[in-house]
Design an enzyme around this catalytic site. Structure first.
Site, PDB file in Angstrom:
ATOM      1  N   GLU A 130      32.062 -17.057  13.893  1.00 48.59           N
ATOM      2  CA  GLU A 130      32.407 -18.441  14.810  1.00 48.59           C
ATOM      3  C   GLU A 130      31.062 -18.858  15.390  1.00 48.59           C
ATOM      4  OE1 GLU A 130      35.287 -19.282  18.496  1.00 48.59           O
ATOM      5  OE2 GLU A 130      35.951 -17.831  17.283  1.00 48.59           O
ATOM      6  N   ASP A 131      30.304 -17.987  15.942  1.00 50.41           N
ATOM      7  CA  ASP A 131      29.268 -18.422  16.569  1.00 50.41           C
ATOM      8  C   ASP A 131      28.112 -18.138  16.393  1.00 50.41           C
ATOM      9  OD1 ASP A 131      31.125 -19.168  18.665  1.00 50.41           O
ATOM     10  OD2 ASP A 131      31.021 -17.374  19.701  1.00 50.41           O
TER      11      ASP A 131
END
Length: 732
Positions: free
Chosen positions: A99-100
């Site tokens: 996600e990051d």
């Protein structure tokens, strides 16, 4: 004596995931914790995942200012406290890398295996897609997580551990974001934890969410509980000691402890039941844990001999467990000085499952109580089967999320089938919910219900202990009005799915009638149109098949006259066809039973016998108005938007008509009018009042009638009441 504040651990037997004394929680601390139940090879795999995550998150920081890697480590610690397998621990450490960071699922799969990659993908948000609103993004992310959870329950374990640590560190965020996350936690994640039986997690999520979303209410309630605790401390200790002594005299080995009701549960109970703090009996309770089920009931007898029970406050969740597998005997006693005290009695295994739910499968599989989580897991999978069915029937992610939220708040009632089987339904459920719980085909074809062998309306709310029988008919179809009272997500999803299919079928039939009617001025009908012309039009409009075109016409998304012109001009290179002079073309006939794609306007309430016209409305199909309705005057100059209609010789069903009664204000007027309406064979659908002065009043009714003759008969009866000065039909 009140139980001390709940440990932040996911289970009372788990290692505490709170702050490590003397500093942050490091990977060495995690490895020390894992050594108690994982092999050295598995711990090495976890350490490799940590090294990868630390490198991926290098340079990233949380809002609090600390290095980002401490968050995945804290999540892994929560998972280790639950004694989760090493793949779950690795997924917890890696849960934010997709996600990051630029890391993809393929890379994770290659380095750590498909199992870990699937778990990480399940908890990762859809950051690469654009959504129209935050609500749609949230709904789509929840849908993705729930579908991953259907495949592997460990997905939700990682997500709950992630949310738990995020809630503990919520103070670093700005107030609006704190409130948004807290609301989402209370509406979705805490209920999911409860549905899975993970009550220790649920309690902490609720406590943290309540404090963040309603800080003032939290402080007031916390202060009230603190004061009450001081007043009741000695009393609860005395009652606890008395019960333990009596149990010892009877030869029952038991553990007794004080329990304090969760502040958010207390707040919800006061809010939903409109109670004051003093009216809540179970703020403090005594929990008694014994060896087995038989001893639970023996202990109940001892307790009831010691203190008198309050009538109607005994609940046997051992014989009939809650939806999440929770089992316990609950009773409320008249304690010393007449103070009510709740007592919960359960076995050791029930206590483990009550605190840990599906996590008990991992917590205890190696030791005593190895089957503790098996039942909870089976129930969780049964619930997830229902979630999967909802997902398949939901029209959008927002509709799916709405259904999930409904399904997450079960306050159960238990009813019986005619054969004596127990069905568990949420409080507020109706016979329609019961029918869909048995099978969707039963729900789709139900026409009536018997409760305890008596006919009852389908909207009747069921109560525990009732026997419910559903009456079906082969050609029956669900009523859209049922959506206003069904309580279960399964019934709501089943209804919507069936109604969409019915609407599609009816839209095709209406579209065919409208197109046929639009072809009449050209001296044509659909049966006479060559297939080549239809194919050419479908290709030009880029529509897959003819039924889709008819559905669009029936729903008002395409106008039949324009489609008719194009249909006649396709294939021969001519311009749009022109109508031929016709003699005596009859308007389309309305029977009143056309279904979901034909609606009657609420402004003028047309009924059989009225001159009528039809307005083509996008998404709604054909809307029927009286031809003198003010709302259609502007459309008279747009012949492609309206069409003349007539009533069929035989109409079916009842139709709504609006009448206005002006009368002298006197006692019993409404009852008198209602009686006359009933005598005329009509029902009142709606009524409103408007007092013009102290003498005169105006009553507006919407009543059900078969046609204009029936309406005239009802109006004559009302006009005969001495107090009635004038009665008229609302024109619209």
């Amino acid at each position: 004596m009140a139980e001390p504040a709940a440990s932040p651990a996911l289970s009372p037997n788990a290692g505490s995931p709170g702050p490590v004394s003397g500093g942050r929680f490091h990977v060495s601390d995690l490895c020390d914790l894992l050594e108690s139940y994982l092999s050295p090879e598995q711990i090495r795999s976890v350490y490799q995942a940590y090294l990868f995550a630390a490198e991926a998150h290098e340079g990233q920081h949380r809002q609090s200012g600390e290095a980002y890697i401490f968050h995945p480590l804290a999540v892994a610690r929560v998972m280790a406290g639950m004694r989760m397998d090493h793949h779950s621990i690795m997924a917890a450490i890696l849960h934010d890398v997709m996600e990051d960071t630029p890391v993809g699922k393929e890379q994770l799969s290659e380095l750590f295996g498909e199992e870990v990659a699937e778990l990480v993908d399940g908890v990762s948000k859809l950051t690469h897609l654009k959504f129209e609103s935050r609500a749609e993004a949230q709904a789509e992310n929840i849908r993705k997580m729930m579908m991953a959870m259907v495949r592997d329950l460990r997905v939700i374990m990682v997500k709950l551990a992630d949310r738990l640590h995020n809630m503990r560190t919520l103070s670093a965020l700005r107030p609006d974001k704190r409130r948004r996350i807290a609301r989402e936690t209370l509406e979705i994640y805490a209920p999911i934890a409860q549905r899975l039986g993970m009550n220790a997690v649920r309690r902490e999520l609720e406590q943290l969410g309540f404090a963040a979303l309603y800080p003032a209410r939290y402080r007031v309630l916390s202060t009230s509980v603190e004061r009450a605790r001081g007043r009741r401390k000695e009393l609860m200790q005395n009652v606890e000691n008395t019960i333990v002594r009596r149990l010892e005299e009877t030869g029952i080995v038991a553990r007794a402890m004080g329990r304090e009701k969760n502040l958010y549960s207390l707040y919800r109970k006061m809010r939903d039941k409109r109670l004051s703090f003093a009216e809540v009996y179970d703020v403090f309770a005594i929990r008694i844990v014994v060896a087995d089920i038989d001893t639970c009931y023996r202990t109940l007898g001892v307790v009831h001999n010691l203190y008198k029970p309050l009538a109607n406050y005994f609940k046997d969740y051992v014989a009939i467990p809650k939806a999440n597998g929770y089992q316990s005997l609950h009773t409320v006693l008249f304690g010393p000085h007449g103070i009510p005290i709740e007592v919960q009695i359960r076995s050791e295994e029930m206590d483990r499952v009550a605190e840990s739910g599906i996590a008990a499968h991992w917590l205890y599989k190696a030791g005593e109580g190895g089957s503790a989580g098996a039942g909870a897991q089976a129930r969780a999978r049964e619930w997830l089967k229902g979630i999967l069915e909802m997902q398949q029937r939901a029209g959008s992610s927002l509709e799916f999320l709405e259904n999930v939220k409904v399904d997450l708040f079960p306050d159960e009632v238990y009813v019986f089938t005619p054969k004596g089987h127990i069905m568990e339904l949420p409080r507020g459920a109706t016979p329609v919910d019961f029918a869909y719980a048995v099978h969707s085909d039963i729900g789709n074809t139900c026409v009536a219900a018997k409760i305890d062998r008596r006919l009852a309306p389908l909207s009747t709310q069921l109560e525990s202990g009732q026997t419910v029988e559903i009456i079906t008919a082969p050609g029956a179809r669900p009523n859209p009005a049922w959506l206003s009272f069904v309580a279960t997500a399964k019934a709501r999803a089943g209804l919507r799915h069936r109604l969409k299919n019915l609407q599609g079928d009816e839209a095709v039939l209406l579209g065919r009638r409208l197109l046929d009617k639009a072809l009449t001025p050209f001296g044509q009908d659909l049966d006479g149109i060559e297939p080549e012309r239809i194919d050419a039009l479908l290709e030009a409009l880029e529509i897959a098949d003819f039924n889709t075109l008819l559905t669009d016409i029936g729903l008002g998304n395409r106008l039949a006259p324009i489609v008719a012109r194009r249909l006649l001009s396709e294939g021969d290179g001519a311009s749009e066809a022109e109508p031929k002079p016709q003699s005596g073309g009859k308007p389309m006939a309305i029977r009143g039973s056309e279904g979901l794609v034909l609606t009657f306007a609420k402004c003028c309430y047309p009924i059989p016998g009225d001159p009528i016209i039809g307005i083509l409305s996008a998404g709604r199909g054909l809307v029927i108005h009286r031809d003198n309705c003010r709302n259609v005057a502007d459309l008279r100059g747009k012949p492609d938007r309206w069409m003349p209609l007539q009533w069929a010789e035989e109409t079916s069903g009842e139709f709504s008509a609006a009448v206005r009664v002006q009368a002298t204000n006197q006692r019993g007027l409404l009852a008198a009018v209602a009686t006359r309406i009933a005598e005329a064979g009509s029902n009142i659908d709606n009524v409103s009042f408007e007092e013009r002065d102290s003498v005169l009043t105006t009553l507006s009714f919407v009543i059900s009638v078969r046609d204009r003759v029936h309406l005239a008969r009802a109006m004559r009866r009302i006009r005969a009441i001495p107090a009635v000065n004038k009665i008229s039909r609302v024109r619209g």
